[in-house]
Design an enzyme around this catalytic site. Structure first.
Site, PDB file in Angstrom:
ATOM      1  N   SER A 256       7.772   4.939   5.939  1.00 10.58           N
ATOM      2  CA  SER A 256       8.808   3.947   6.194  1.00 10.58           C
ATOM      3  C   SER A 256       9.234   3.976   7.667  1.00 10.58           C
ATOM      4  O   SER A 256       8.441   3.683   8.547  1.00 10.58           O
ATOM      5  CB  SER A 256       9.986   4.171   5.246  1.00 10.58           C
ATOM      6  N   ASP A 352       7.318  -3.717  -2.951  1.00  9.57           N
ATOM      7  CA  ASP A 352       7.994  -3.268  -1.735  1.00  9.57           C
ATOM      8  C   ASP A 352       8.270  -4.489  -0.858  1.00  9.57           C
ATOM      9  O   ASP A 352       7.347  -5.220  -0.508  1.00  9.57           O
ATOM     10  CB  ASP A 352       7.096  -2.274  -0.987  1.00  9.57           C
ATOM     11  N   HIS A 382       8.519   1.046  -2.849  1.00  4.69           N
ATOM     12  CA  HIS A 382       8.822   1.741  -1.605  1.00  4.69           C
ATOM     13  C   HIS A 382       9.463   3.088  -1.935  1.00  4.69           C
ATOM     14  O   HIS A 382      10.414   3.162  -2.689  1.00  4.69           O
ATOM     15  CB  HIS A 382       9.786   0.890  -0.781  1.00  4.69           C
TER      16      HIS A 382
END
Length: 411
Positions: A256, A352, A382
C-alpha cells in the site's frame, strides 16, 4: 490504512483486512478450530514472538477465523458476492456482512468518532497500538527466523529504527536482501505490524529482510516518510557488507503506502545515477492521488474494507497543504520513468479501490520493456497480508510473491 475502537472491539476500517472489526461478535459460540493452518506454522515448532504475545481476545479472533470456509458460507445472508467478474472470498463476505449489521445497530458516526480520537496524541497512540495488534492477529507465522536485530539508523531528520531478519545464521557469504516498507497510509503501522510478512519474505524468499520504521504523519507530514525511505536505502547500501548483505542484490518492497515508498526509492536512485534496487515487490501499491480516475475506486470504494471516505480522510491527515497532492511522489504513474524501474513483482487484490493503479503500473512497465510479474488475487481485498493464517487465497498470495521476489534477488 486505518483502525477503530479502543477496546476489544479494536478497529473496523483498516485499509484492508480487519478481523477485529467484528464488533461485538461472539467468537466462542460454535467455534470449530481448523487445525490445518496451525499445524504447519512455525518452522521450529514454537510460536514466533508476535503470536506468543497476542492478547487473549486476539487469540479468540484468530481461532474463530481459522474455522473451515464452509462454516462461513453456511452463515452468509446472501449469495456469494460476484463483482467485476470476481468472486469475493466467503470469509471476507461474512466479515463485511457482520460489520454492516453492527453499524446499522449503532448510532455512531464512525468517521466523526475517528477524527475526534485522532485529534489527540493519546488517541493516535491508542489507534496505532490497535493496528499493530490487529495486523498480526490473523497473519501466518513462518518463523521464528534464525536471527533478528533492531538498529537505529540515520533517517532524513533524525534516527529511525529498522529490524533485520536473517533466515539462516550468517555463514560469511554475502546474501541478497529486501528493504521493506510497511503500509498504513503514512499514518499507522510499524515494524511490529508487518513482522509476519517480513518473516514470510525471509524464510520463503530466502533473503535477508530489513524492515523500516519510517516517520509517520501528522507528527512528521509528507514528505517525511518518502525521505526516510530514501535515507534507509542509502544507509543499507553503505552498510550492507556489515550485515552479510550483497549490495548488488538489494531489492525494495512494500504494501500500500509502502509500495509508494519502494517505487520512489527506485525512481530516485535512477534519477541520481546511484545504485538502483535489483528488484522490487509491490503489494496493492498506492501510486496516484487521482483516485477517481480509476474505475476500481467507485466499483470497490464502499463495503470492502478500504472505503473512499477513509482514503480522503487519510490523505488530508498526512498532508499539510492541499497543493502537495500534485507532488510527483504522489502521482507516480504520471512522473516515473518506467524504463528505469527494476524488475518488479506486483500483487493486486480484486476487491480493492486502488486495484487499477497496480494494473496501470504493470502495463506501463511492460510497455517500457521492464520485466514485470503481475499476480492478481481476485477473491481478496486491500490488506490481505494480514489474513495469511486464516484465508487460503491470502496465504497462497503471500507465499507465492515471497518466492518470486526471492528468485529475482538471487539471480
Amino acid at each position: 490504512m486505518l483502525p477503530a475502537p479502543l477496546s476489544a472491539k479494536l478497529f473496523e476500517a483498516r485499509a484492508g483486512f480487519t478481523f477485529l472489526a467484528l464488533l461485538g461478535l461472539s467468537l466462542a459460540a460454535g467455534c470449530q478450530h481448523s487445525p490445518d493452518v496451525a499445524a504447519t506454522e512455525s518452522r521450529a515448532g514454537q510460536a514466533s514472538a508476535f503470536l506468543a504475545n497476542l492478547p487473549e481476545k486476539a487469540r479468540e479472533e484468530r481461532a474463530f477465523m481459522q474455522q473451515p470456509e464452509a462454516w462461513f458460507v453456511a452463515r452468509l445472508d446472501a449469495p456469494q458476492v460476484v463483482k467485476d467478474g470476481q468472486r469475493l472470498h466467503p470469509k471476507l463476505q461474512y466479515v463485511f456482512q457482520e460489520r454492516r449489521k453492527e453499524r446499522a445497530r449503532s448510532d455512531r458516526d464512525y468517521n466523526a468518532w475517528l477524527l475526534d480520537v485522532w485529534s489527540t496524541a493519546e488517541g493516535r497512540a491508542s489507534l496505532r497500538q490497535a493496528v499493530d495488534i490487529n495486523w498480526v492477529t490473523s497473519a501466518y507465522d513462518a518463523g521464528p527466523v534464525a536471527q533478528t536485530q533492531d538498529l537505529m539508523i540515520p533517517g532524513a531528520d533524525g534516527k529511525i529504527r529498522v529490524r533485520v531478519y536473517w533466515p539462516e545464521q550468517p555463514q560469511g557469504d554475502l546474501e541478497p536482501a529486501l528493504l521493506y516498507f510497511h503500509g498504513g497510509g503514512f499514518l499507522f503501522a510499524s515494524i511490529e505490524a508487518v513482522e509476519p510478512q517480513a518473516m514470510i519474505l525471509a524464510t520463503m524468499g530466502d533473503v535477508i529482510v530489513v524492515s523500516v520504521d519510517y516517520s509517520l504523519a501528522p507528527e512528521h507530514p509528507f514528505p517525511a516518510a518518502q525521505k526516510d525511505a530514501i535515507a534507509a536505502y542509502e544507509w543499507l547500501q553503505d552498510n550492507a557488507a556489515d550485515l552479510g548483505i550483497d549490495p548488488e542484490r538489494i531489492g525494495v518492497g512494500g504494501d500500500s503506502a509502502g509500495g509508494n515508498l519502494a517505487v520512489i526509492v527506485s525512481a530516485e536512485m535512477a534519477r541520481r545515477g546511484e545504485t538502483p534496487p535489483k528488484a522490487q515487490l509491490l503489494y496493492y501499491p498506492f501510486l496516484d492521488m487521482d483516485f477517481a480516475a480509476y474505475a476500481s475506486f467507485d466499483t470497490f470504494g464502499n463495503g470492502f474494507g478500504l472505503d473512499k471516505a477513509f482514503i480522503r480522510i487519510a490523505t488530508d491527515a498526512f498532508l499539510t497543504d492541499p497543493e502537495e497532492k500534485q507532488h510527483p511522489w504522489l502521482n507516480l504513474l504520471d512522473t516515473v520513468d518506467f524504463a528505469q524501474q527494476p524488475p518488479t513483482v506486483i500483487a493486486t487484490a480484486g476487491f480493492d479501490p486502488i486495484r487499477d493503479q497496480g494494473f496501470a503500473l504493470a502495463r506501463a512497465l511492460e510497455q517500457a520493456g521492464v520485466k514485470v510479474i503481475h499476480k492478481h488475487y481476485p477473491s481478496l481485498n486491500h490488506g490481505f497480508l494480514e489474513a495469511s493464517a486464516v484465508i487460503d487465497d491470502a496465504r497462497q498470495a503471500c507465499f507465492e510473491t515471497a518466492r518470486l521476489i526471492g528468485k529475482l534477488l538471487h539471480q
